[in-house]
Design a protein around this motif. Structure first.
Motif, PDB file in Angstrom:
ATOM      1  N   PHE A 137      26.716 -14.372 -11.620  1.00 46.19           N
ATOM      2  CA  PHE A 137      26.961 -14.114 -10.044  1.00 46.19           C
ATOM      3  C   PHE A 137      27.772 -13.128  -9.804  1.00 46.19           C
ATOM      4  CE2 PHE A 137      25.836 -18.854  -9.525  1.00 46.19           C
ATOM      5  CZ  PHE A 137      24.536 -18.738  -9.150  1.00 46.19           C
ATOM      6  N   THR A 140      25.766  -9.851  -9.809  1.00 47.00           N
ATOM      7  CA  THR A 140      24.855  -9.603  -8.756  1.00 47.00           C
ATOM      8  C   THR A 140      25.599  -9.096  -7.633  1.00 47.00           C
ATOM      9  OG1 THR A 140      25.175 -11.717  -7.665  1.00 47.00           O
ATOM     10  CG2 THR A 140      23.309 -11.598  -9.369  1.00 47.00           C
ATOM     11  N   ILE A 143      26.223  -5.043  -9.244  1.00 45.52           N
ATOM     12  CA  ILE A 143      25.082  -4.304  -8.874  1.00 45.52           C
ATOM     13  C   ILE A 143      24.475  -3.932  -7.558  1.00 45.52           C
ATOM     14  CG2 ILE A 143      22.648  -3.786  -9.860  1.00 45.52           C
ATOM     15  CD1 ILE A 143      23.638  -5.929 -12.182  1.00 45.52           C
ATOM     16  N   ILE A 148      18.627  -1.518  -8.043  1.00 46.08           N
ATOM     17  CA  ILE A 148      17.543  -2.111  -8.654  1.00 46.08           C
ATOM     18  C   ILE A 148      16.295  -2.337  -7.758  1.00 46.08           C
ATOM     19  CG2 ILE A 148      18.871  -3.573 -10.116  1.00 46.08           C
ATOM     20  CD1 ILE A 148      18.912  -5.674  -7.945  1.00 46.08           C
ATOM     21  N   SER A 151      12.735  -1.713  -8.869  1.00 42.76           N
ATOM     22  CA  SER A 151      12.209  -3.057  -9.771  1.00 42.76           C
ATOM     23  C   SER A 151      12.042  -4.075  -8.841  1.00 42.76           C
ATOM     24  CB  SER A 151      13.130  -3.048 -11.001  1.00 42.76           C
ATOM     25  OG  SER A 151      13.115  -2.162 -11.783  1.00 42.76           O
ATOM     26  N   VAL A 152      12.965  -4.472  -8.048  1.00 47.23           N
ATOM     27  CA  VAL A 152      12.770  -5.531  -7.348  1.00 47.23           C
ATOM     28  C   VAL A 152      11.501  -5.609  -6.291  1.00 47.23           C
ATOM     29  CG1 VAL A 152      13.619  -6.983  -5.319  1.00 47.23           C
ATOM     30  CG2 VAL A 152      15.090  -5.799  -6.863  1.00 47.23           C
ATOM     31  N   THR A 155       8.583  -6.564  -9.151  1.00 48.43           N
ATOM     32  CA  THR A 155       8.847  -7.990  -9.189  1.00 48.43           C
ATOM     33  C   THR A 155       8.170  -8.732  -8.118  1.00 48.43           C
ATOM     34  OG1 THR A 155      10.836  -7.816 -10.325  1.00 48.43           O
ATOM     35  CG2 THR A 155      10.281 -10.131  -9.717  1.00 48.43           C
ATOM     36  N   PRO A 171      14.894 -12.302  -1.879  1.00 45.42           N
ATOM     37  CA  PRO A 171      15.793 -11.326  -2.698  1.00 45.42           C
ATOM     38  C   PRO A 171      17.151 -11.615  -1.981  1.00 45.42           C
ATOM     39  CG  PRO A 171      13.994 -10.070  -2.318  1.00 45.42           C
ATOM     40  CD  PRO A 171      13.819 -11.252  -1.412  1.00 45.42           C
TER      41      PRO A 171
ATOM     42  N   ILE B  19      17.338 -17.174  -8.040  1.00 46.89           N
ATOM     43  CA  ILE B  19      17.182 -16.070  -7.291  1.00 46.89           C
ATOM     44  C   ILE B  19      17.889 -14.828  -7.816  1.00 46.89           C
ATOM     45  CG2 ILE B  19      18.076 -14.931  -5.118  1.00 46.89           C
ATOM     46  CD1 ILE B  19      16.805 -17.516  -3.638  1.00 46.89           C
ATOM     47  N   ALA B  20      18.990 -15.318  -8.383  1.00 45.61           N
ATOM     48  CA  ALA B  20      19.949 -14.258  -9.281  1.00 45.61           C
ATOM     49  C   ALA B  20      19.132 -13.743 -10.351  1.00 45.61           C
ATOM     50  CB  ALA B  20      21.257 -14.817  -9.625  1.00 45.61           C
ATOM     51  N   LEU B  21      18.457 -14.448 -11.098  1.00 48.22           N
ATOM     52  CA  LEU B  21      17.768 -14.026 -12.263  1.00 48.22           C
ATOM     53  C   LEU B  21      16.615 -13.357 -11.850  1.00 48.22           C
ATOM     54  CD1 LEU B  21      18.207 -17.251 -14.553  1.00 48.22           C
ATOM     55  CD2 LEU B  21      19.307 -14.936 -14.663  1.00 48.22           C
ATOM     56  N   ILE B  22      15.696 -13.696 -10.913  1.00 47.27           N
ATOM     57  CA  ILE B  22      14.354 -13.161 -10.759  1.00 47.27           C
ATOM     58  C   ILE B  22      14.633 -11.928  -9.986  1.00 47.27           C
ATOM     59  CG2 ILE B  22      12.306 -13.212  -9.491  1.00 47.27           C
ATOM     60  CD1 ILE B  22      12.606 -16.349  -9.850  1.00 47.27           C
ATOM     61  N   PHE B  23      15.822 -11.990  -8.763  1.00 46.63           N
ATOM     62  CA  PHE B  23      15.867 -10.767  -7.943  1.00 46.63           C
ATOM     63  C   PHE B  23      16.809  -9.670  -8.076  1.00 46.63           C
ATOM     64  CE2 PHE B  23      13.146 -13.565  -5.427  1.00 46.63           C
ATOM     65  CZ  PHE B  23      11.944 -12.915  -5.152  1.00 46.63           C
ATOM     66  N   HIS B  24      17.910 -10.036  -9.304  1.00 48.28           N
ATOM     67  CA  HIS B  24      18.856  -9.261  -9.543  1.00 48.28           C
ATOM     68  C   HIS B  24      19.034  -8.745 -10.995  1.00 48.28           C
ATOM     69  CE1 HIS B  24      20.717  -9.594  -5.404  1.00 48.28           C
ATOM     70  NE2 HIS B  24      20.084 -10.530  -5.262  1.00 48.28           N
ATOM     71  N   ILE B  25      19.235  -9.999 -11.959  1.00 48.90           N
ATOM     72  CA  ILE B  25      19.622  -9.719 -13.055  1.00 48.90           C
ATOM     73  C   ILE B  25      18.261  -9.290 -13.916  1.00 48.90           C
ATOM     74  CG2 ILE B  25      20.384 -10.515 -15.345  1.00 48.90           C
ATOM     75  CD1 ILE B  25      22.388 -10.588 -13.069  1.00 48.90           C
ATOM     76  N   PRO B  27      15.433  -7.698 -12.478  1.00 50.16           N
ATOM     77  CA  PRO B  27      15.210  -6.323 -11.975  1.00 50.16           C
ATOM     78  C   PRO B  27      16.086  -5.219 -12.651  1.00 50.16           C
ATOM     79  CG  PRO B  27      14.780  -7.603 -10.368  1.00 50.16           C
ATOM     80  CD  PRO B  27      15.417  -8.503 -11.181  1.00 50.16           C
ATOM     81  N   PHE B  28      17.366  -5.766 -13.001  1.00 48.71           N
ATOM     82  CA  PHE B  28      18.347  -4.631 -13.435  1.00 48.71           C
ATOM     83  C   PHE B  28      18.001  -4.415 -14.863  1.00 48.71           C
ATOM     84  CE2 PHE B  28      22.337  -3.542 -15.724  1.00 48.71           C
ATOM     85  CZ  PHE B  28      22.620  -2.528 -14.988  1.00 48.71           C
TER      86      PHE B  28
END
Lengths: 301, 292
Positions: A137, A140, A143, A148, A151-152, A155, A171, B19-25, B27-28
């Motif tokens: 967390f 998030t 960053i 990102i 890439s988002v 996805t 998101p 959400i953190a994994l799919i949309f933040h971690i 993609p990073f």
């Protein structure tokens, strides 16, 4: 963090005057009067600088074609709603308002639900893997979304979210900041009440919903307002994910209006007012929550 | 009781974590990987090593973006460290009606950058209010090309960023000012210190750490500037796109017509390094503060 929050700007009290005003000379009274006038002059100056552009724009939006929008007088002699009608005729503005309302409200509700669930666990329960979750967390927050963003988009595309409001919402449906605020709120509650509830046989879910959650209403309000305003104002992500002009949110739509359709400043002014007036009303109605939010979120920014 | 704690936390955490994994971690990590490939929006993506990074070094568009972004921070950060502090001092005292002024001063923060950008585009146009005032005061003869000259355009955007940010940092400073001991001011007043002197010797040292924090927040925000540039230049970043910032270029390269995802990812990581760099600088300065 909450020490900052409790100090809302309006809560400061005037230091009660020490009891020595008896010998106040005429000179000191005069000095005080000058001091006050200078202060109010400065306040008025900053007022013009910061509120002036809004007022000017509002005035322009009400001026008919016969009135000059270049004169020093920002207020229309004969106010007209024609420009607002013109906005509605040029772009599907009601649809945009609806889209923005859906996105902002969903974002507020989802952030409240998801962040309070996660914040409660992180504040109250020790479990294996908590440190890892903490780090995730935190990452998030650190960053920036701009890093990102590309890439988002990929996805979201593979999830079929492009050109949908869901794609705008998801998101940011549980931001690290919301989780942090809720976690801090739950941590500062006294444990004893929940322990008492546990002895009385309340389940974990009941303890969360009936005991803990009602005590953090203030923080929920902060989370809701910040998520709502952020989603309403956001421009970059909706611009990226929404392709079809009929799906735009209000910010993208207003930019579209001024960029594509019209150089008529009166109409553009009406468009910007449609986008900003609801938020300004919300702000003036709920201002103390906004200020409290800066205190709780300011550490992160 | 203990046994259910194995799964209960994860049930509560599931939505936020997803959400953190799919949309933040996710993609990073994806950005990291893609930056070493030649992927485009259409697909493909073979491993090309550090080719993207090498290409960045000789890409004038990239360097223009970096230069503008850094210039942005250099101008905006000092202004955002100082002006909101002065504003906070101005509204700190409890005068009649002060709550109203505080709220009004905060209102630009609430507005979207799109709205603010469009309002200022109008004010800064060649027959807009700013040029009219400047001409009336005989500061300039001809209207200044705020929106069509690259440097002036960039300057205009900075002005808008500062204008919109003032209220936010003012509120942060207000909280800090509340922690400056009042008795210091009173003692100094007894000793005959004037307002300016007290600001310099008591207020400034008192809000020192907040100033650093505001500086960091301002610097990070400067790295992410996009909407100002996009709105005020009507999506062109000025003549020849010369007023571009990093985020502007990343969007154009990665999500524009060519869709060079791999290359845009390398650029995104450059942006990440810049942002983190400021945070590290900040933490360093904080540590030095503490050991002083």
């Amino acid at each position: 963090m909450s020490a900052v929050a409790t100090r809302t700007p309006s809560s400061r009290t005037t230091p009660s005057r020490p009891d020595r005003p008896r010998r106040r000379s005429r000179a000191s009274i005069r000095r005080k009067a000058v001091n006050y006038s200078v202060r109010y002059l400065l306040l008025a100056f900053v007022f013009v600088l910061l509120a002036g552009p809004f007022i000017w724009q509002f005035g322009t939006s009400l001026k008919g074609p016969a009135e000059s929008i270049f004169t020093a007088n920002p207020f229309p002699v004969a106010p007209t709603a024609d420009n607002y009608v013109a906005v509605a005729e040029t772009i599907p503005v009601f649809r945009y308002i609806g889209n923005s309302l859906i996105v902002a409200t969903s974002s507020a509700v989802l952030n409240c639900i998801f962040a309070s669930l996660a914040g409660y666990v992180l504040a109250r329960i020790r479990f294996r893997g908590r440190t890892l979750v903490d780090i995730l967390f935190l990452a998030t927050i650190i960053i920036p979304f701009e890093v990102i963003m590309v890439s988002v988009f990929l996805t979201s595309r593979s999830l079929g979210l492009v050109d949908s409001l869901m794609g705008v919402i998801l998101p940011a449906a549980a931001t690290g900041l919301s989780i942090l605020i809720m976690r801090t709120a739950f941590s500062s509650l006294p444990k004893e009440i929940e322990e008492a509830a546990m002895i009385d046989g309340a389940s974990d879910w009941q303890r969360f919903l009936r005991v803990a959650l009602p005590s953090v209403k203030g923080s929920l309000m902060v989370v809701a307002i910040f998520a709502f305003v952020f989603a309403w104002d956001d421009f970059l992500w909706p611009l990226v994910i929404l392709k079809d002009p009929s799906n735009y949110t209000l910010t993208v739509g207003i930019q579209y209006l001024s960029g594509t359709f019209t150089s008529n400043q009166r109409v553009v002014a009406a468009g910007t007012m449609i986008a900003v007036l609801p938020l300004l009303l919300l702000f003036f109605a709920l201002q103390r929550w906004f200020f409290r939010g800066v205190g709780e979120g300011g550490i992160k920014g | 009781m203990k046994a259910q704690y194995r799964w209960l936390p994860w049930v509560f955490l599931a939505p936020a974590l997803a959400i953190a994994l799919i949309f933040h971690i996710g993609p990073f990590l994806n950005t990291l990987v893609l930056s070493f490939t030649d992927a485009t929006t259409l697909g493909g993506g073979t491993f090309t090593g550090v080719e993207n990074y090498a290409a960045l070094l000789s890409d004038p568009q990239f360097w223009t973006s970096v230069r503008n972004t850094l210039l942005y921070a250099v101008v905006v950060v000092p202004l955002l460290m100082l002006l909101p502090l002065l504003l906070a001092v101005l509204v700190e005292k409890n005068l009649p009606g002060i709550g109203f002024f505080r709220s009004v001063f905060y209102s630009p923060v609430v507005a979207s950058m799109v709205v603010v950008g469009l309002i200022w585009t109008w004010l800064l146009s060649s027959d807009g209010a700013v040029n009219r005032v400047l001409q009336a005061l005989r500061i300039v003869q001809e209207p200044l090309p705020f929106l069509t000259d690259t440097s002036l355009l960039l300057f205009s955007c900075m002005l808008v960023t500062v204008w919109k940010g003032l209220g936010y940092y003012m509120v942060i400073y207000l909280a800090a000012l509340g922690n400056v001991p009042q008795h210091l001011h009173e003692a100094a007043q007894v000793d005959g210190a004037g307002g300016a002197r007290r600001f310099w010797s008591i207020t400034l040292p008192g809000v020192r750490s907040t100033m650093f924090l505001v500086g960091l927040l301002g610097a990070i925000a400067s790295m992410k500037v996009f909407a100002e540039i996009f709105v005020i230049s009507s999506g062109t970043a000025g003549p020849g796109g010369q007023a571009r910032t990093l985020v502007y270029t990343i969007r154009e390269v990665g999500l524009g017509l060519s869709g060079e995802i791999g290359y845009a990812s390398a650029m995104s990581l450059a942006l990440f390094v810049l942002t983190i760099g400021f945070s590290i600088l900040y933490l360093r300065s904080q540590r030095m503060e503490q050991t002083r």
